[in-house]
Design a protein around this motif. Structure first.
Motif: not given
Length: 472
Positions: A4-11, A15-32
């Motif tokens: 729980a502390d691990f996920f809280k730290k990353h939340e 920069f971790a949030q931004t990386r996750n958003r960019l990863t989700l965006f890029y992978s969604t485009i490629l998958t679509l």
């Protein structure tokens, strides 16, 4: 570190949030893109195979109808008297029925399955050429079909009326075995789906790498800026302290004959105090940004009521000067677990914020309470005021750094848009959350909720764990 502390730290890591958003965006485009490509490829393959089968049936029906027309006009023999037709290729059955639904001509690959084939063509009449796909269900427990229970039959069947001089004289039914093509299509879909999942996973990894590479320069610049703010704030505190001490020493002299001198000294002390406050807030932010610092909360169990009373006492002059009323509503005692200094700072920030933005004659109320649960307790701290309030749009941004809803009022009151950001970081460092409810021109309520395990519970768990270890 707990999960729980691990996920809280990353939340909490922007920069971790931004990386996750960019990863989700890029992978969604490629998958679509991949999904659309696969879907189009499968659709084209299906249409080509289906059209090929239909074309085969139509050619066969054209030949048979041509034979019928020649037989009827006397140039092609006695078509109706022929009882058999040779099946070609993957043809399953060939049936001709009269207007009374009597079977005139028949030929099928398995005579034992004729009953099932006839179930398909019975009561099927059309004024034109009609094609449909059917699946033959072999009865599993019927001994008549014992030899065929493992057989899979997917048919493409064509129905076409045989016309003579404008009247329908018979119905022609042709069927071809579509099982192989159906199986090919199914396996193609499975293979393409597997490839889509595989390449989507590869795309996810590539997207993660791309987002990391894209953010590296930004993260480096941010870390340099944060380090500069921290170092500059430390360096500025010493000269500011010296200037303030010198101004106060000059103000202690008995010479009051120079009003201009007195005015300049007052202005100097006021501005130095403002700058010292800004530097203190910048240092607090620099500490909250540091992952090493955010993990070093000095948690202890203590009664927070005396600290709240002392805080209220420190605001006495400010309350009297602005003509406000301040009320503290808290039980005695109220035991909490957390970093004493940080929680007091949190209460101070929210109370100071409420006093700043409440006009003369207004009211500020501080409430502290604790909710007891079986496994944990909740400490709830709220500050309500009758001040200027915050619009709904500004409520979404009020915890952002350097954001000020009313910049003119904030500058006048000495605010820099950092206090609420610091308060939020303190609440989140304790695993809690801070919320705001406000109505413009009617006031605001800031609430903080922090969950913790009482010291007694922690000690009981430690004792239980020690006993278990001893038994083992």
């Amino acid at each position: 570190m707990k999960r729980a502390d691990f996920f809280k730290k990353h939340e909490n890591d922007v920069f971790a949030q931004t990386r996750n958003r960019l990863t989700l965006f890029y992978s969604t485009i490629l998958t679509l893109f991949l999904a659309v490509f696969v879907a189009l490829a499968l659709l084209i393959f299906y249409i080509v195979v289906n059209n090929d089968q239909e074309q085969t049936l139509r050619l066969l029906s054209d030949r048979e109808v041509g034979m019928a027309e020649r037989a009827l006009d006397g140039s092609g023999g006695a078509w109706r008297e022929q009882e058999r037709r040779d099946l070609s290729g993957n043809q399953v059955f060939y049936y001709v029925t009269g207007n009374e639904d009597e079977l005139i001509i028949n030929n099928d690959n398995y005579e034992e399955l004729r009953e099932l084939y006839m179930d398909v063509v019975e009561e099927w009449e059309t004024d034109g050429i009609e094609v449909k796909k059917v699946e033959i269900d072999i009865p599993e427990n019927d001994p008549l079909f014992e030899d065929f229970k493992e057989l899979e039959l997917n048919l493409m069947v064509l129905a076409r009326p045989v016309m003579h001089e404008g009247d329908r004289i018979a119905m022609l039914y042709l069927a071809v075995d579509n099982t192989f093509y159906t199986s090919v299509i199914k396996w193609t879909v499975v293979i393409f789906a597997g490839m889509t999942i595989l390449f989507s996973a590869i795309g996810l990894l590539v997207s993660r790498w791309m987002s990391k590479r894209a953010l590296e320069p930004v993260e480096i610049a941010y870390n340099l800026q944060r380090e500069f703010v921290s170092n500059a704030s430390h360096e500025l505190r010493t000269p500011l302290s010296v200037i303030l001490s010198a101004a106060e020493a000059l103000g202690m002299e008995n010479d009051k004959s120079n009003p201009f001198r007195e005015k300049m000294l007052g202005t100097l002390k006021h501005e130095v105090k403002r700058m010292s406050g800004l530097i203190t807030e910048l240092l607090a932010l620099a500490k909250s940004d540091s992952e090493q610092k955010s993990l070093k909360l000095r948690k202890e169990q203590f009664d927070i009521r005396p600290a709240a009373e002392q805080m209220v006492e420190s605001f006495t002059n400010a309350i009297r000067t602005k003509g406000l009323s301040l009320k503290l509503d808290a039980p005695v005692p109220i035991e909490v677990v957390g970093d004493r200094d940080k929680l007091i700072q949190l209460m101070y920030i929210l109370t100071d914020n409420a006093i700043k933005y409440t006009s003369a004659g207004g009211h500020v109320e501080i409430k502290l309470k604790k909710q007891n649960h079986k496994k944990h307790d909740d400490f709830i701290f709220s500050v309500s005021d009758t001040g200027i309030g915050i619009s709904l749009e500004d409520q979404k941004k009020v915890f952002e750094r350097f954001y000020r809803a009313d910049k003119t009022r904030s500058r006048k009151e000495g605010g820099y848009g950092l206090g609420l950001s610091i308060a939020q970081s303190i609440a989140e460092a304790h695993g809690g959350a801070i919320e705001v409810e406000s109505v413009p021109d009617r006031g605001s309520v800031f609430s903080v909720k922090i969950s913790f395990e009482p010291e007694a519970v922690q000690q009981a768990r430690t004792t239980e764990a020690s006993v278990k270890q001893t038994l083992i």
